[in-house]
Design an enzyme around this catalytic site. Sequence first.
Site, PDB file in Angstrom:
ATOM      1  N   TYR A  55       0.844  -1.202   0.000  1.00  0.00           N
ATOM      2  CA  TYR A  55       0.000   0.000   0.000  1.00  0.00           C
ATOM      3  C   TYR A  55       0.880   1.253   0.000  1.00  0.00           C
ATOM      4  CZ  TYR A  55      -3.629   3.171   1.968  1.00  0.00           C
ATOM      5  OH  TYR A  55      -4.503   4.194   2.223  1.00  0.00           O
ATOM      6  N   LYS A 100       0.953   4.077  -2.908  1.00  0.00           N
ATOM      7  CA  LYS A 100       0.580   5.470  -2.610  1.00  0.00           C
ATOM      8  C   LYS A 100       1.768   6.410  -2.887  1.00  0.00           C
ATOM      9  CE  LYS A 100      -3.737   5.126  -1.114  1.00  0.00           C
ATOM     10  NZ  LYS A 100      -4.852   5.702  -1.887  1.00  0.00           N
TER      11      LYS A 100
HETATM   12  N1  LIG Z   1      -9.502   6.161   6.004  1.00  0.00           N
HETATM   13  C1  LIG Z   1      -8.212   6.423   6.194  1.00  0.00           C
HETATM   14  O1  LIG Z   1      -7.698   6.439   7.324  1.00  0.00           O
HETATM   15  C2  LIG Z   1      -7.326   6.735   5.007  1.00  0.00           C
HETATM   16  C3  LIG Z   1      -6.046   7.243   5.262  1.00  0.00           C
HETATM   17  C4  LIG Z   1      -5.209   7.558   4.204  1.00  0.00           C
HETATM   18  C5  LIG Z   1      -5.659   7.364   2.902  1.00  0.00           C
HETATM   19  N2  LIG Z   1      -6.904   6.863   2.669  1.00  0.00           N
HETATM   20  C6  LIG Z   1      -7.319   6.691   1.273  1.00  0.00           C
HETATM   21  O2  LIG Z   1      -8.503   7.419   1.050  1.00  0.00           O
HETATM   22  C7  LIG Z   1      -9.275   6.778   0.048  1.00  0.00           C
HETATM   23  C8  LIG Z   1     -10.688   6.552   0.555  1.00  0.00           C
HETATM   24  O3  LIG Z   1     -10.598   5.821   1.766  1.00  0.00           O
HETATM   25  P1  LIG Z   1     -11.864   5.569   2.686  1.00  0.00           P
HETATM   26  O4  LIG Z   1     -11.350   5.351   4.060  1.00  0.00           O
HETATM   27  O5  LIG Z   1     -12.901   6.595   2.431  1.00  0.00           O
HETATM   28  O6  LIG Z   1     -12.326   4.141   2.099  1.00  0.00           O
HETATM   29  P2  LIG Z   1     -13.740   3.416   2.056  1.00  0.00           P
HETATM   30  O7  LIG Z   1     -13.438   1.964   2.026  1.00  0.00           O
HETATM   31  O8  LIG Z   1     -14.661   3.958   3.084  1.00  0.00           O
HETATM   32  O9  LIG Z   1     -14.289   3.862   0.616  1.00  0.00           O
HETATM   33  C9  LIG Z   1     -13.649   3.439  -0.539  1.00  0.00           C
HETATM   34  C10 LIG Z   1     -14.567   3.674  -1.723  1.00  0.00           C
HETATM   35  O10 LIG Z   1     -13.914   3.209  -2.896  1.00  0.00           O
HETATM   36  C11 LIG Z   1     -14.772   2.322  -3.593  1.00  0.00           C
HETATM   37  N3  LIG Z   1     -13.976   1.311  -4.269  1.00  0.00           N
HETATM   38  C12 LIG Z   1     -13.209   0.356  -3.694  1.00  0.00           C
HETATM   39  N4  LIG Z   1     -12.644  -0.410  -4.637  1.00  0.00           N
HETATM   40  C13 LIG Z   1     -13.046   0.073  -5.834  1.00  0.00           C
HETATM   41  C14 LIG Z   1     -12.811  -0.289  -7.177  1.00  0.00           C
HETATM   42  N5  LIG Z   1     -12.056  -1.345  -7.484  1.00  0.00           N
HETATM   43  N6  LIG Z   1     -13.390   0.420  -8.159  1.00  0.00           N
HETATM   44  C15 LIG Z   1     -14.182   1.474  -7.857  1.00  0.00           C
HETATM   45  N7  LIG Z   1     -14.456   1.869  -6.601  1.00  0.00           N
HETATM   46  C16 LIG Z   1     -13.897   1.174  -5.606  1.00  0.00           C
HETATM   47  C17 LIG Z   1     -15.674   1.721  -2.524  1.00  0.00           C
HETATM   48  O11 LIG Z   1     -16.891   1.206  -3.059  1.00  0.00           O
HETATM   49  C18 LIG Z   1     -15.877   2.913  -1.612  1.00  0.00           C
HETATM   50  O12 LIG Z   1     -16.921   3.745  -2.059  1.00  0.00           O
HETATM   51  C19 LIG Z   1      -8.517   5.505  -0.327  1.00  0.00           C
HETATM   52  O13 LIG Z   1      -7.735   5.762  -1.477  1.00  0.00           O
HETATM   53  C20 LIG Z   1      -7.627   5.269   0.878  1.00  0.00           C
HETATM   54  O14 LIG Z   1      -6.469   4.546   0.534  1.00  0.00           O
HETATM   55  C21 LIG Z   1      -7.751   6.553   3.683  1.00  0.00           C
END
Ligand SMILES: NC(=O)c1ccc[n+]([C@@H]2O[C@H](COP(=O)([O-])OP(=O)(O)OC[C@H]3O[C@@H](n4cnc5c(N)ncnc54)[C@H](O)[C@@H]3O)[C@@H](O)[C@H]2O)c1
Length: 256
Positions: free
Chosen positions: A150, A154
């Site tokens: 990951y 990223k």
């Molecule tokens: N939550 C955290 O702490 C955090 C921290 C750093 C980065 N991020 C990044 O932020 C972004 C969103 O994270 P989140 O926590 O809101 O995640 P989440 O799991 O709540 O939401 C992810 C969304 O992406 C969609 N998705 C997943 N796989 C997919 C695919 N193959 N094709 C199309 N859509 C797809 C899901 O349906 C969902 O709507 C991600 O890129 C994650 O890596 C999150």
Amino acid sequence: MRFTDKIVVVTGGSQGIGRATAERMLDEGGSVAVLDADPARAQSWVSGRSDASRCAVFPCDLLDAASVDAAVAGVLERFGRIDALAQVAGGDTASADGLAEEHWLSTVDLNLHGPMRVIRACRAALVQSRGAIVLVGSVNGVAAYGEPAYAAAKAGLSLLARNLAVELGPRGVRINVVAPGTVLTRVWTERPGGADPVVKMYPLGRVGLPSDIAAAIAFLASDDAAWITGVTLPVDGGSLAGPLQLLGGPIWGEDG
Ligand SMILES: NC(=O)c1ccc[n+]([C@@H]2O[C@H](COP(=O)([O-])OP(=O)(O)OC[C@H]3O[C@@H](n4cnc5c(N)ncnc54)[C@H](O)[C@@H]3O)[C@@H](O)[C@H]2O)c1
């Protein structure tokens, strides 16, 4: 109302940071295309909004180039242009061995190849509109927070953005990355103990909310950031600033 008369594509908009981003763009007057692998979940929150007529949901799987191309073609058919792309979809799955072949390939496919597929599909439209791209990275892509596949994916987004900033800048397209720290979405709320164990990593005394990240994405996608391209902006409550907070309190006394 920075997005009035603008068409914004948000991937991953069915929940979490993507949903907060799509809602922020709608709140600021934009028309929003939500691309997500779970269109029914996206449609359920979109339908509840009074401005739902400015929002359309398109099924899209980032792992499948044909699906991404079809979704973006649908956006162009419906809205006619794309002014901004917020590439939010992504995420991690746990693995006992962070270098295990299947885990590595699937994690990099979703978090690096997937965003590249979305950018490629939107590129011509963004050049035409002199638009903006914001990619969601992670603090894991900036320093060692664990999860090597990951983290590598990223981190790759930052150099993808820097290269495309140079390539597309002369054609009026900006591209930047936001690197969130811990954000209270399903990823954390569904863990036993939630995000409580990591709060101590954050000098600002709390973990992030999806709206914290949406605000930064909206800034970088807007004309307020007209002279910013190729950067990775941590949105992380100060966790990347350094490890001092882990020592357990102010080192020079409460009165500063
Ligand atoms: N939550 C955290 O702490 C955090 C921290 C750093 C980065 N991020 C990044 O932020 C972004 C969103 O994270 P989140 O926590 O809101 O995640 P989440 O799991 O709540 O939401 C992810 C969304 O992406 C969609 N998705 C997943 N796989 C997919 C695919 N193959 N094709 C199309 N859509 C797809 C899901 O349906 C969902 O709507 C991600 O890129 C994650 O890596 C999150």
